[in-house]
Write an enzyme that holds these catalytic residues in place. Sequence first.
Site, PDB file in Angstrom:
ATOM      1  N   ASP A  82      -3.427   4.173   0.113  1.00  0.00           N
ATOM      2  CA  ASP A  82      -2.958   2.729   0.415  1.00  0.00           C
ATOM      3  C   ASP A  82      -1.547   2.692   1.659  1.00  0.00           C
ATOM      4  OD1 ASP A  82      -1.284   0.809  -0.866  1.00  0.00           O
ATOM      5  OD2 ASP A  82      -2.030   1.932  -3.306  1.00  0.00           O
TER       6      ASP A  82
ATOM      7  N   HIS B 149      -2.572  -0.556 -11.368  1.00  0.00           N
ATOM      8  CA  HIS B 149      -1.725  -0.072 -11.399  1.00  0.00           C
ATOM      9  C   HIS B 149      -0.896  -0.103 -12.471  1.00  0.00           C
ATOM     10  CE1 HIS B 149      -1.259  -0.548  -7.364  1.00  0.00           C
ATOM     11  NE2 HIS B 149       0.119   0.159  -7.671  1.00  0.00           N
ATOM     12  N   ASP B 150      -0.859  -1.874 -11.704  1.00  0.00           N
ATOM     13  CA  ASP B 150      -0.023  -2.494 -11.948  1.00  0.00           C
ATOM     14  C   ASP B 150       0.632  -3.268 -13.183  1.00  0.00           C
ATOM     15  OD1 ASP B 150       1.830  -2.134  -9.890  1.00  0.00           O
ATOM     16  OD2 ASP B 150       1.262  -3.243  -8.738  1.00  0.00           O
TER      17      ASP B 150
ATOM     18  N   GLU C 141      -2.949  -6.442  -0.541  1.00  0.00           N
ATOM     19  CA  GLU C 141      -2.833  -7.520  -2.112  1.00  0.00           C
ATOM     20  C   GLU C 141      -1.447  -8.456  -1.262  1.00  0.00           C
ATOM     21  OE1 GLU C 141       0.186  -5.493  -5.556  1.00  0.00           O
ATOM     22  OE2 GLU C 141       0.279  -5.605  -3.794  1.00  0.00           O
TER      23      GLU C 141
HETATM   24  O1  TEU Z   1       2.948  -4.257  -5.943  1.00  0.00           O
HETATM   25  C1  TEU Z   1       3.168  -5.231  -5.992  1.00  0.00           C
HETATM   26  C2  TEU Z   1       3.743  -6.349  -7.061  1.00  0.00           C
HETATM   27  O2  TEU Z   1       3.998  -7.808  -6.664  1.00  0.00           O
HETATM   28  C3  TEU Z   1       4.309  -5.522  -8.779  1.00  0.00           C
HETATM   29  O3  TEU Z   1       6.033  -6.043  -7.974  1.00  0.00           O
HETATM   30  C4  TEU Z   1       4.359  -6.890  -9.207  1.00  0.00           C
HETATM   31  O4  TEU Z   1       4.614  -8.403  -9.055  1.00  0.00           O
HETATM   32  C5  TEU Z   1       4.404  -6.149 -10.592  1.00  0.00           C
HETATM   33  O5  TEU Z   1       3.752  -5.177 -10.170  1.00  0.00           O
HETATM   34  C6  TEU Z   1       3.327  -6.909 -10.968  1.00  0.00           C
HETATM   35  O6  TEU Z   1       4.233  -6.061 -12.539  1.00  0.00           O
HETATM   36  C7  TEU Z   1       2.912  -3.608  -4.947  1.00  0.00           C
HETATM   37  C8  TEU Z   1       2.582  -2.588  -6.041  1.00  0.00           C
HETATM   38  O7  TEU Z   1       0.786  -2.531  -6.035  1.00  0.00           O
HETATM   39  C9  TEU Z   1       3.312  -1.686  -6.953  1.00  0.00           C
HETATM   40  O8  TEU Z   1       3.081  -0.782  -7.713  1.00  0.00           O
HETATM   41  C10 TEU Z   1       4.605  -1.628  -6.311  1.00  0.00           C
HETATM   42  O9  TEU Z   1       5.524  -1.341  -6.738  1.00  0.00           O
HETATM   43  C11 TEU Z   1       5.220  -3.092  -5.398  1.00  0.00           C
HETATM   44  O10 TEU Z   1       4.356  -3.379  -4.377  1.00  0.00           O
HETATM   45  C12 TEU Z   1       6.268  -2.555  -4.455  1.00  0.00           C
HETATM   46  O11 TEU Z   1       5.896  -1.131  -3.126  1.00  0.00           O
END
Ligand code: TEU
Length: 540
Positions: free
Chosen positions: A104, A316-317, A242
């Site tokens: 990542d 994971h989000d 992403e």
């Molecule tokens: O996520 C990108 C992001 O825009 C997230 O805030 C997303 O909108 C949110 O999680 C949805 O609920 C990436 C990573 O995947 C996330 O885990 C990180 O917190 C974020 O970037 C910051 O690095």
Amino acid sequence: MSKVKKENALWWQSAVFYQIYPKSFQDSNHDGIGDINGIISRLPYLHQLGIDAIWLSPIYSSPNVDNGYDIDNYYEILAEFGTMKDVEQLIAEAKTFGIRIVMDLVVNHTSDQHPWFLEAEKGNKKYQDYYIWQKEPPNDLQSFFGGTAWTFNEKQNRYYLHLFSKNQPDLNWENPNMREDIWKMMRFWIGKGIGGFRLDVIDLIGKQPEKEILGDGPNLHTYLQEMYHEALKEKDLVTIGETGSVTPETAPLYTAPERNELSMVFQFQHMALDEQSGHSKWALKKLSVPELKKVLSKWQTALPENAWNSLFWSNHDQPRILSRWGDGNYPLESGKMLAILLHLMRGTPFIYQGEEIGMTNFPIHSAKQIQDIESQNFYQNQQKTGIAKEKIFESINTKGRDNARTPMQWDNTIFGGFSTVSPWYPVNPNHKQINVEANLKNSESLFYTYQKLILLRKKYPIIIWGSYELLDTAPTIFAYKRNYEHETWLVCANFSDQETFYSFSEEPETTVISNYNVTYSSINNLNLRPYETFVVKLKP
Ligand code: TEU
Ligand code: CA
């Protein structure tokens, strides 16, 4: 339009990826926290599933404000996860199973504890220019985690930009010295023999915050091309961007091979279908199946032949897909339906840890149980505005990121086989029924559907290369055809808990896979049971 040929396949076009959230995958040293050695011990399981690559969420040194997405040293491993030696061993052992490790890459921002930011705070001119400063906030830009994106820094007596938490200052991509440091770091990791990178919020690096331009900024693609030339081009690496802002129109800018940028992107348009439009993810809305069909199909057909894309239901989000768009009354049927629908599409599928065994959301009942910074901020902000607690918890339980981050459920023992001690976050109580061991014992389990889907992709080029056509059916019937070299497959899912009548005029030749264990000798006058899903090869 020229047809892409299987002879020209790149390894990641025929691959299936598996995402690991290291903190919650497998603890090996009895501290309740997942670690690298834990992952190594589970490689045989992943090999049995059949995956080709692991996207590893961040394992770098980090104060863990955002669980590793706030990095303070790109060259060091977070001590609780293990050592650089462990990571080298992981890369080597994974290789013996034919599995590549994808790191990542979090380079939109660092931690505020990164030496670059600490130096900047002290007044070191070189490193000040690694971040984005303003005497006064030029606007009321909001952070993705809630609240202002401009925070006052006492030492500097001015404001810095952070699109995520205030402990995640945004890097200044306009600074070529900063970019050179990123390329150097990427080359370091490439030198370790990794398979590539998943690039965190990479659409944001061309931002112009003064103008409130975030995704898709003017220099974004210049930086990505520079990244390719400075770090990526010599090796056969995969790069998955992403990109929260990407549309079918802008996706080719990232992924058309002749542009030398990325292999593929993650798009999020289907993930927004259960939120009220124009609102945050917390404003809940019921999924409309016709809308889902429309969005996913648009991504199947709108990209030019030479552009490539990814496929995913979860990460994971996101909340657990089974709790989100599956059905608790029909977990197995709906889980298999979701798996089949996605894995029969064109693009590279990503499985998020636990998805393949039917893991579900974790019910949170008190503020103390909220671990994730995004949910914590949401909870606090909502409380201030006097919103009823039940309503806040409803949003958090439906959409919160903690849902995906509970420990992997390996067996039915007290800590789910994840650890021998009480884990950093509770194991979902349903691990007594839902776990790897139970899945492996039952030949009808969700695991074996995922395993079969991966095998099918290896065996039948039509899944990788076939054209896609959405069929105009009843609203809750999600049906599409794939066509490749005079062969046509039909995928049909009754995306509903209601028995639904549907009749196709075509004749099936063979059944490829189904979730009710049926061989379909005819597909005329079907009474489809709840979530009944099948894939048939049609008679020519
Ligand atoms: O996520 C990108 C992001 O825009 C997230 O805030 C997303 O909108 C949110 O999680 C949805 O609920 C990436 C990573 O995947 C996330 O885990 C990180 O917190 C974020 O970037 C910051 O690095
Ligand atoms: Ca551990």
